[in-house]
Design an enzyme around this catalytic site. Structure first.
Site, PDB file in Angstrom:
ATOM      1  N   GLY A  27       0.894  -1.163   0.122  1.00  0.00           N
ATOM      2  CA  GLY A  27       0.188  -0.179  -0.097  1.00  0.00           C
ATOM      3  C   GLY A  27       0.769   1.266  -0.038  1.00  0.00           C
ATOM      4  N   SER A  28       0.153   2.289   0.495  1.00  0.00           N
ATOM      5  CA  SER A  28       1.003   3.496   0.144  1.00  0.00           C
ATOM      6  C   SER A  28       2.205   3.702   1.672  1.00  0.00           C
ATOM      7  CB  SER A  28       0.269   4.597   0.595  1.00  0.00           C
ATOM      8  OG  SER A  28      -0.429   4.617   1.796  1.00  0.00           O
ATOM      9  N   THR A  29       3.258   4.496   1.266  1.00  0.00           N
ATOM     10  CA  THR A  29       4.197   4.900   2.158  1.00  0.00           C
ATOM     11  C   THR A  29       3.638   5.162   3.644  1.00  0.00           C
ATOM     12  OG1 THR A  29       6.027   4.639   0.639  1.00  0.00           O
ATOM     13  CG2 THR A  29       6.289   5.779   2.547  1.00  0.00           C
ATOM     14  N   THR A  50       0.531   4.715   5.122  1.00  0.00           N
ATOM     15  CA  THR A  50       0.005   3.549   5.780  1.00  0.00           C
ATOM     16  C   THR A  50       1.065   2.610   6.086  1.00  0.00           C
ATOM     17  OG1 THR A  50      -1.965   3.646   4.576  1.00  0.00           O
ATOM     18  CG2 THR A  50      -1.756   1.811   5.801  1.00  0.00           C
ATOM     19  N   CYS A  78       2.465   0.477  -8.906  1.00  0.00           N
ATOM     20  CA  CYS A  78       3.533   1.078  -8.160  1.00  0.00           C
ATOM     21  C   CYS A  78       4.862   1.244  -8.806  1.00  0.00           C
ATOM     22  CB  CYS A  78       3.741   0.182  -6.945  1.00  0.00           C
ATOM     23  SG  CYS A  78       3.795  -1.490  -7.448  1.00  0.00           S
ATOM     24  N   GLU A  86       5.713  -3.395   0.853  1.00  0.00           N
ATOM     25  CA  GLU A  86       5.986  -3.008  -0.352  1.00  0.00           C
ATOM     26  C   GLU A  86       5.079  -1.747  -0.671  1.00  0.00           C
ATOM     27  OE1 GLU A  86       7.927  -4.234  -2.594  1.00  0.00           O
ATOM     28  OE2 GLU A  86       8.171  -6.244  -1.872  1.00  0.00           O
TER      29      GLU A  86
HETATM   30  P1  NAD Z   1      -3.395   2.457   1.341  1.00  0.00           P
HETATM   31  O1  NAD Z   1      -2.043   2.471   2.061  1.00  0.00           O
HETATM   32  O2  NAD Z   1      -4.382   3.529   1.350  1.00  0.00           O
HETATM   33  O3  NAD Z   1      -4.296   1.056   1.626  1.00  0.00           O
HETATM   34  C1  NAD Z   1      -3.695  -0.278   1.487  1.00  0.00           C
HETATM   35  C2  NAD Z   1      -4.016  -1.190   2.221  1.00  0.00           C
HETATM   36  O4  NAD Z   1      -3.929  -0.828   3.659  1.00  0.00           O
HETATM   37  C3  NAD Z   1      -5.837  -1.120   2.302  1.00  0.00           C
HETATM   38  O5  NAD Z   1      -6.247  -2.583   2.537  1.00  0.00           O
HETATM   39  C4  NAD Z   1      -6.082  -0.457   3.533  1.00  0.00           C
HETATM   40  O6  NAD Z   1      -7.474  -0.623   3.742  1.00  0.00           O
HETATM   41  C5  NAD Z   1      -5.347  -0.729   4.487  1.00  0.00           C
HETATM   42  N1  NAD Z   1      -4.935  -0.030   5.726  1.00  0.00           N
HETATM   43  C6  NAD Z   1      -5.646   1.517   5.867  1.00  0.00           C
HETATM   44  N2  NAD Z   1      -5.248   1.899   7.044  1.00  0.00           N
HETATM   45  C7  NAD Z   1      -4.551   0.666   7.593  1.00  0.00           C
HETATM   46  C8  NAD Z   1      -3.730   0.898   8.698  1.00  0.00           C
HETATM   47  N3  NAD Z   1      -3.537   1.603   9.702  1.00  0.00           N
HETATM   48  N4  NAD Z   1      -3.153  -0.276   9.185  1.00  0.00           N
HETATM   49  C9  NAD Z   1      -3.162  -1.345   8.446  1.00  0.00           C
HETATM   50  N5  NAD Z   1      -3.570  -1.360   7.089  1.00  0.00           N
HETATM   51  C10 NAD Z   1      -4.399  -0.468   6.530  1.00  0.00           C
HETATM   52  O7  NAD Z   1      -2.729   2.079  -0.065  1.00  0.00           O
HETATM   53  P2  NAD Z   1      -3.678   2.024  -1.377  1.00  0.00           P
HETATM   54  O8  NAD Z   1      -4.106   3.789  -1.830  1.00  0.00           O
HETATM   55  O9  NAD Z   1      -4.906   1.092  -1.607  1.00  0.00           O
HETATM   56  O10 NAD Z   1      -2.737   1.866  -2.636  1.00  0.00           O
HETATM   57  C11 NAD Z   1      -1.834   2.552  -3.445  1.00  0.00           C
HETATM   58  C12 NAD Z   1      -0.526   2.606  -2.624  1.00  0.00           C
HETATM   59  O11 NAD Z   1       0.001   1.358  -2.984  1.00  0.00           O
HETATM   60  C13 NAD Z   1       0.453   3.571  -3.636  1.00  0.00           C
HETATM   61  O12 NAD Z   1       1.301   4.151  -3.099  1.00  0.00           O
HETATM   62  C14 NAD Z   1       1.172   2.471  -4.577  1.00  0.00           C
HETATM   63  O13 NAD Z   1       2.327   2.863  -5.271  1.00  0.00           O
HETATM   64  C15 NAD Z   1       1.349   1.379  -3.396  1.00  0.00           C
HETATM   65  N6  NAD Z   1       1.584  -0.036  -4.080  1.00  0.00           N
HETATM   66  C16 NAD Z   1       2.838  -0.659  -3.746  1.00  0.00           C
HETATM   67  C17 NAD Z   1       3.124  -1.809  -4.379  1.00  0.00           C
HETATM   68  C18 NAD Z   1       4.395  -2.431  -4.048  1.00  0.00           C
HETATM   69  O14 NAD Z   1       4.540  -3.503  -4.533  1.00  0.00           O
HETATM   70  N7  NAD Z   1       5.513  -1.710  -3.594  1.00  0.00           N
HETATM   71  C19 NAD Z   1       2.148  -2.607  -5.136  1.00  0.00           C
HETATM   72  C20 NAD Z   1       1.011  -1.785  -5.481  1.00  0.00           C
HETATM   73  C21 NAD Z   1       0.721  -0.673  -4.745  1.00  0.00           C
END
Ligand code: NAD
Length: 469
Positions: free
Chosen positions: A220-222, A224, A276, A242
């Site tokens: 997910g995002s950096t 989070t 990503c 990741e």
């Molecule tokens: P996000 O961080 O908003 O959410 C990711 C997941 O985390 C969701 O399932 C969300 O419900 C969960 N989440 C939210 N709050 C949380 C918490 N406090 N604790 C644990 N989990 C929590 O990210 P997004 O907007 O869904 O995805 C986009 C981001 O993901 C982009 O920055 C992208 O670059 C990154 N990404 C990285 C990779 C990689 O392999 N490096 C791959 C795909 C996406």
């Protein structure tokens, strides 16, 4: 989609204590309703995984691998239904959704063929020392919304192959297809080995701080990811993170402009830029800058945007309203900080559409360059000194991927080694595969996924040392 989709807990398909509505981003209208878990149901999923883990770990490695292959077969058997559902919840064009489902099955099969045998580290008259890869216990997998199925099952496969059990949580805006795979998994895996729950962005911290969870595999995002690291710290859980990327592509002055422009567009506009490891900033040598901008503007103006189920569509909507609003802000930055040469506005229709956009003559300080845009908006920057451009490419807290494009592999190879990121591609961008380790430097993550390196992150490395004297 009609009936409310259920979660998978302890081998049963269950309703949630509430429900969650899922929107089709191409229409901004309701697409499906799914079960949504309470904290008590999250606890039940973790308890089921904990109960199932010893018997699952006791199975021979080969037997667990056979389960992965059966799951891959089930995905292939339902591929078209899963892909069409994925388009309607995620937005990507159907061929990309079909590829995502096919890749999820390929990754399951590829992990099934991997092994982490006992390593003999010393074997002599004094000592026999072995290293074993033991399961950790219960793993929590948390997935984002850009590749909901592929990313989720790239966590499930290595985790359960090694004898761990799992609680998987998709992103709240893209749970549908993952729950459909849960229905398939229910018929294949023993109860409790894989549990899938849905939240409304409120159970992440509960799962990642739970005392019965041994490891968190998070994508997910950096921002989070940092919260996950903090909440896992109390019990020092194993972590794979990741996270975000702001990949630079550096084009040297000796390239075939038409060929490179096509490669750039294929990377930067896949999944409407919500990848990503998409190419997110393009640095082009002064000598070919105008020619490259013209070629990119032509190619990108020709990209058809629209509902991913329509034939010929190359760029779907942004996945959710929040991302759509962020993308609109980046369009404003593009207009203020540079010169738009393709697209530049929101698209027609009710959905979250942004016309594929290219921006030239933009400053490095623009938020569109500094931040991860996650949108079909590509900034193209000029450079005259290749040494200096490597510094500009590295001037970010992120380091997921990067690329160098040149007609001379030797020249490109030299610069590639100086880009600080988990992967550097030469003359392509965004390629990944099950046998190639994947991860980020700096704030793009911790650890790697894929390959036996990624597999080993789901194991406790445990030494047995035998005294022979
Ligand atoms: P996000 O961080 O908003 O959410 C990711 C997941 O985390 C969701 O399932 C969300 O419900 C969960 N989440 C939210 N709050 C949380 C918490 N406090 N604790 C644990 N989990 C929590 O990210 P997004 O907007 O869904 O995805 C986009 C981001 O993901 C982009 O920055 C992208 O670059 C990154 N990404 C990285 C990779 C990689 O392999 N490096 C791959 C795909 C996406």
């Amino acid at each position: 989609m009609g009936a409310t989709l259920k979660m998978l807990i302890d081998g049963a398909l269950v309703d949630g204590e509430s429900t969650l509505d899922v929107v089709n981003p191409a229409t901004a209208k309701h697409y499906a309703t799914v079960a949504c878990a309470s904290a008590a149901q999250a606890d039940a999923a973790i308890a089921a995984a904990k109960k199932a883990q010893p018997a699952w770990a006791a199975l021979p490695f080969k037997t667990r691998a056979e389960y992965l292959v059966k799951l891959a077969d089930a995905l292939d058997g339902k591929a078209e239904d899963l892909a069409r559902s994925l388009v309607q919840e995620q937005g990507k064009p159907l061929p990309e959704a079909q590829a995502e489902i096919a890749y999820a099955a390929i990754f399951l099969r590829s992990f099934a063929a991997m092994e982490l045998p006992v390593e003999v580290l010393q074997d002599d008259a004094d000592l026999k020392v072995e290293m074993h890869y033991r399961p950790l216990g219960v793993v929590v997998g948390i997935a984002p919304w850009n590749f909901p199925v592929l990313i989720a099952f790239n966590k499930v496969a290595p985790a359960i192959l090694l004898g761990n059990t799992m609680v998987l949580k998709p992103a709240p805006t893209t749970p549908v297809t993952t729950l459909m795979v849960g229905e398939l998994a229910k018929e294949i895996l023993p109860p409790g080995v894989l549990n899938i729950i849905v939240d409304r962005n409120d159970l992440g911290a509960h799962l990642t701080s739970h005392p019965d969870v041994a490891k968190v595999s998070f994508t997910g995002s950096t921002a989070t990811g940092k919260k996950v690291a903090a909440s896992a710290a109390s019990s020092l859980k194993r972590l794979t993170l990741e996270l975000g990327g702001n990949d630079a592509g550096v084009v040297l002055d000796d390239v075939d402009v038409k060929k490179v422009a096509k490669g750039v567009v294929d990377s930067a506009f896949m999944n409407a830029g919500q990848v990503c490891i998409a190419l997110k900033r393009l640095y082009v040598a002064d000598e070919i800058y105008d020619e490259m901008c013209d070629e990119l503007a032509k190619l990108v103006s020709d990209l058809q945007y629209g509902d991913g189920l329509e034939q010929g569509v190359r760029v779907g909507p942004l996945q959710n309203e929040m991302q759509y609003k962020k993308a609109q802000a980046y369009l404003e930055h593009a207009a203020n900080d540079g010169k738009i040469i393709a697209g530049g506005t929101t698209g027609d229709g009710e959905g979250y559409f942004i016309r594929p956009t290219v921006v030239r003559d933009i400053d490095d300080a623009s938020p569109l360059v500094q931040e991860e845009q996650f949108a079909p908006i590509l900034p193209v920057l000029r450079y005259s000194d290749v040494e200096e451009v490597i510094e500009r490419a590295n001037d970010t807290n992120l380091g997921l991927g990067g690329s160098v494009w040149s007609s001379s592999i030797d020249r490109a190879y030299d610069y590639a080694q100086r880009i600080d990121s988990g992967t550097v591609w030469i003359n392509h961008h965004t390629h990944f595969a099950p046998h190639i380790p994947f991860g980020g430097s700096k704030e793009s993550g911790i650890g790697v996924e894929f390959s036996t390196h990624g597999l080993s992150e789901f194991a406790q490395k445990s030494v047995i040392s035998i005294n022979r004297r």
